[in-house]
Structure formats: structure tokens, C-alpha cells
Scaffold this active site. Sequence first.
Site, mmCIF file in Angstrom:
data_model
loop_
_atom_site.group_PDB
_atom_site.id
_atom_site.type_symbol
_atom_site.label_atom_id
_atom_site.label_comp_id
_atom_site.label_asym_id
_atom_site.label_seq_id
_atom_site.Cartn_x
_atom_site.Cartn_y
_atom_site.Cartn_z
ATOM 1 N N CYS A 1 18.510 -24.721 13.816
ATOM 2 C CA CYS A 1 18.546 -23.555 14.589
ATOM 3 C C CYS A 1 18.490 -24.060 16.123
ATOM 4 C CB CYS A 1 16.979 -22.988 14.088
ATOM 5 S SG CYS A 1 16.723 -22.528 12.601
ATOM 6 N N HIS B 1 14.571 -18.230 19.858
ATOM 7 C CA HIS B 1 15.328 -18.346 18.535
ATOM 8 C C HIS B 1 14.759 -17.063 17.862
ATOM 9 C CE1 HIS B 1 16.646 -19.504 14.637
ATOM 10 N NE2 HIS B 1 15.608 -20.106 14.447
ATOM 11 N N ASN C 1 16.484 -14.471 10.230
ATOM 12 C CA ASN C 1 16.840 -15.887 10.978
ATOM 13 C C ASN C 1 18.080 -16.237 10.715
ATOM 14 O OD1 ASN C 1 16.892 -18.623 11.871
ATOM 15 N ND2 ASN C 1 15.050 -19.192 10.884
HETATM 16 N N1 ACO Z 1 6.868 -12.175 -0.775
HETATM 17 C C1 ACO Z 1 5.400 -11.991 -1.264
HETATM 18 N N2 ACO Z 1 4.392 -12.704 -1.163
HETATM 19 C C2 ACO Z 1 4.820 -14.272 -0.300
HETATM 20 C C3 ACO Z 1 6.216 -14.487 -0.251
HETATM 21 C C4 ACO Z 1 7.214 -13.304 -0.411
HETATM 22 N N3 ACO Z 1 8.330 -13.448 0.159
HETATM 23 N N4 ACO Z 1 6.417 -15.548 0.319
HETATM 24 C C5 ACO Z 1 4.863 -16.048 0.361
HETATM 25 N N5 ACO Z 1 4.125 -15.418 -0.162
HETATM 26 C C6 ACO Z 1 2.898 -15.448 -0.648
HETATM 27 C C7 ACO Z 1 2.466 -16.802 -0.812
HETATM 28 O O1 ACO Z 1 2.535 -17.302 -2.098
HETATM 29 C C8 ACO Z 1 0.865 -16.709 -0.432
HETATM 30 O O2 ACO Z 1 0.223 -16.297 -1.564
HETATM 31 P P1 ACO Z 1 -1.249 -16.884 -1.887
HETATM 32 O O3 ACO Z 1 -2.159 -16.555 -0.798
HETATM 33 O O4 ACO Z 1 -1.539 -16.006 -3.286
HETATM 34 O O5 ACO Z 1 -1.133 -18.417 -2.260
HETATM 35 C C9 ACO Z 1 0.732 -15.532 0.662
HETATM 36 O O6 ACO Z 1 2.023 -14.970 0.493
HETATM 37 C C10 ACO Z 1 0.540 -16.191 2.181
HETATM 38 O O7 ACO Z 1 1.586 -17.231 2.157
HETATM 39 P P2 ACO Z 1 1.606 -18.196 3.590
HETATM 40 O O8 ACO Z 1 2.674 -19.095 3.541
HETATM 41 O O9 ACO Z 1 0.229 -18.504 4.143
HETATM 42 O O10 ACO Z 1 2.313 -16.840 4.710
HETATM 43 P P3 ACO Z 1 2.195 -16.966 5.898
HETATM 44 O O11 ACO Z 1 1.302 -15.977 6.744
HETATM 45 O O12 ACO Z 1 2.222 -18.378 6.887
HETATM 46 O O13 ACO Z 1 3.619 -16.487 6.286
HETATM 47 C C11 ACO Z 1 5.926 -17.501 6.908
HETATM 48 C C12 ACO Z 1 4.799 -17.213 5.815
HETATM 49 C C13 ACO Z 1 6.370 -16.179 6.962
HETATM 50 C C14 ACO Z 1 7.048 -18.283 6.451
HETATM 51 C C15 ACO Z 1 5.237 -18.152 8.056
HETATM 52 O O14 ACO Z 1 4.307 -19.031 7.789
HETATM 53 C C16 ACO Z 1 6.190 -18.402 9.163
HETATM 54 O O15 ACO Z 1 6.640 -17.538 9.845
HETATM 55 N N6 ACO Z 1 6.337 -19.827 9.390
HETATM 56 C C17 ACO Z 1 7.387 -19.938 10.343
HETATM 57 C C18 ACO Z 1 8.664 -20.363 9.492
HETATM 58 C C19 ACO Z 1 9.878 -19.865 9.965
HETATM 59 O O16 ACO Z 1 10.170 -18.428 10.222
HETATM 60 N N7 ACO Z 1 10.627 -20.704 9.989
HETATM 61 C C20 ACO Z 1 11.867 -19.962 10.408
HETATM 62 C C21 ACO Z 1 13.224 -21.080 9.717
HETATM 63 S S1 ACO Z 1 12.745 -22.575 10.384
HETATM 64 C C22 ACO Z 1 13.292 -22.518 12.046
HETATM 65 O O17 ACO Z 1 13.828 -21.423 12.338
HETATM 66 C C23 ACO Z 1 12.920 -23.565 12.779
#
Ligand code: ACO
Length: 364
Positions: A110, A251, A281
Site C-alpha cells: 500500500c 492511504h 482499500n
Molecule cells: N463482517 C461481520 N463481522 C466481522 C467481519 C465482517 N466482515 N470481520 C470480522 N468480523 C467480526 C469478527 O469475527 C469479530 O467477531 P467476534 O467478536 O465474535 O470474535 C468482530 O467482528 C470484531 O472483529 P475485530 O477484528 O476485533 O474488529 P475491528 O474493530 O478490529 O475491525 C478491522 C476490523 C476493520 C479489520 C480493523 O481492525 C481495521 O481497520 N484494521 C486495520 C486494517 C486495515 O484496514 N488494513 C488495510 C489493509 S492493510 C494496509 O492497507 C496497510
Amino acid sequence: MKSTITGWGKCVPDNVVTNDDLATFIDTSDEWIQQRTGVKERRFCHVNNSDMATVAGLRAVACAGLKPEDIDVVILATCTPDSIVPSAAAHVQQKMECVNATAYDVNAACAGFLYALEQAKAFVESGLYKNAVVIGSEHITWLLNWSDRNTAVLFGDAAGAVVVEESKNEEDGEIYSFSNGMSSDKLDILEIPNFGSAMNRFTPNAAADVVWTFEGQEIFKSGIRAMAKSSEEAIEKSGLKKEDIDILIPHQANVRIIEGLERTLKLPNATTLKYGYKYGNTSAASIPTAFVDAIEDGTIKGNETLVITAVGAGLTWGGAALKLGNRITPLDETDVDLPPYEGTGIDVIRESINYFVPEKAEEK
Ligand code: ACO
């Protein structure tokens, strides 16, 4: 010698896929995706990455008032090349008909656009090359595992490009400074292990069954820290102050990460670009695509001082400070476009749905 951005162009496929579309075959919801990421929809590409990159690149070249044969180097930032041999940039050089250009891929995930832009600045300012095209282009939906809801809902396809040339006077603007780097101690928080020559080709479905290692919350925290630090370093190297920054282009990974960055970086006068809601993304394409959108919708008017910053798998990271020229109208245009696609966005990945979730294959 100084360098600056003289042309810009983007290419996003028409095939829109909403969160509700994804929820027809992934256990997710529009509410969850919007709340956690800010994303409402994304585009799925029906052609090769190099086709999107070519359209974006040709639009940028026309915008700069140049012809493809004027281009000396094509730098393609991508982690989803059409092929490993040759590079995706070779396909792009051929399709753009940049017959006098050297061309190569940069894979910094990215943060690839920042890595590539820094190289273009160095080439132009050293006098090695006169006209550089920097393209960020990703067909990242091709690389997704549609049975993994943690990653499948986050991404989309797009391409964006800029032309870099000598800055001849102050009105042309200037690319000032970079702080690019790599924190490989965090390599394993975002990775698709063994997808490449480390892969055992003879494992059945090895390429189809890709597994992403994706520690969302760790990427979230590390990403904010890395983007804030590299932005501050780039501002400092440029001799500017935080108050001087008019536009922040982060980004477009996730609106919550961007808001965290805003709170950490604290640029008092900056407008932050947020276009991820319509593309997801798009990895290396997200910054140049947002840049072009902001010109097209009037957010960027010319003469602004910008900070751009990104973080990606590696972890790669980067920040840059630059001043735009006063011209934001294209010098020329091209009618080049992607070939039309008759189906829906979901049709683009029909084969993948059949493979990963066969029980859902007939529902839509
Ligand atoms: N739909 C519904 N539920 C979901 C989904 C989905 N697509 N994905 C995960 N869940 C659930 C999980 O199973 C979990 O359930 P549980 O509590 O029963 O175990 C719950 O949602 C919470 O999951 P978390 O991973 O804790 O959710 P979080 O609030 O951290 O959000 C996310 C996840 C959006 C990925 C966040 O961590 C994030 O934005 N991270 C940054 C990563 C990113 O955006 N990277 C981009 C790509 S990499 C880059 O560009 C460098």
C-alpha cells in the site's frame, strides 16, 4: 534541479459492488462494514491490472500535454502484477506505447506509490530521465480469499497515475521531501505467505486457497504510528511547518485509521481526503486515485501544500511533502477507456464465489 507533478489521471472500473452485494455470499452486513471501515462500496476489475494502469497512465500523460513517446520511465507500484515474468510494467509500457521508456514494478504494497514517487523525483532531479510516469494500480480483489470475511470486505480495484517533470519556476510547484522506510519486524502482521516462488506449485489449489495473515488491530495501531511519524519527518525535511499543510492525503485503508492519524498528526489547517467509502482499500492506487478525485471535485484548486502518507505490508511506510503548481486543468485529454463489461460487479468474481462458497453460488 527541482521536480513537480504535471499530469494526473485515474481509472476505476464501472463495476460497483455494495456491502449488501457482499452480504449475499459473505457472513457480514452493510452496518458492520460501514461502522468498522467507512466503506460503502468498491469496484471489481474485469480486465487485467495492466489495463487499468494503462488507462490511468495515458490520462496522466495527456493531462501533462505529453505523448507516450516522450516518457522516459514508467514506474508501476503494484503488489498484484498481471505476471511475474515479465513485470506488469512491461505490459503497461507496451499498451501505453511508451516506446522510449524503461519500465519496472515496485512492490511496496500500500505504500508503493510513495516509494515510486520518490524514485521519480530522484530520476528527474538527477537529470537521468526527463519525464516519468508513476502509476499505482491494483487488481487486489483477484488476490482475495472470499471465505475470509476479515479481509474480503476491505478491498477494491483501481489505478491512479501522475507525471513527474522538472519544475522550472515557482508556479510549477515542487516535490519537496520524503521519509520512506520499512519496519520488517512487523512483516508477519500482514502477509500472504508462500504466494510466489516459495509456493509449492504441486499442492492442489495452492493459488486458489491463498490465506491472508492479517492482524487487523495491530495493523491499525502500527499504521497510525508509522504514517504520523513519516509525515512529521517529511514536513521537517521540507522546512515547512505543520500549519503550512493545506491537504493531507493518507492511504485510504479505513476511515477510522485516517481519523486516528488526524488526531495523532494534528495538522491545524489541513483538509483530509477521504474517498475510501466509494472504493475500499485499493492499496498502491488509493493515494493517486484520491488525488485525482480531489482535483475533479474541486477540493484541490491548485497551489496547495500537500502531505501524502501510507503504510503497507512489510510494513512499508512513507510520507512526502510537496507543493502543487497553479495549473490544475489538463493540457490535453484522451478518450482511452476500459472495455465495457456486460455483467454485474458480482459477476466479475462469479468463479471465485462458486469455488469458495458453492452453497451461495446460485443465490445471486
Ligand atoms: N463482517 C461481520 N463481522 C466481522 C467481519 C465482517 N466482515 N470481520 C470480522 N468480523 C467480526 C469478527 O469475527 C469479530 O467477531 P467476534 O467478536 O465474535 O470474535 C468482530 O467482528 C470484531 O472483529 P475485530 O477484528 O476485533 O474488529 P475491528 O474493530 O478490529 O475491525 C478491522 C476490523 C476493520 C479489520 C480493523 O481492525 C481495521 O481497520 N484494521 C486495520 C486494517 C486495515 O484496514 N488494513 C488495510 C489493509 S492493510 C494496509 O492497507 C496497510
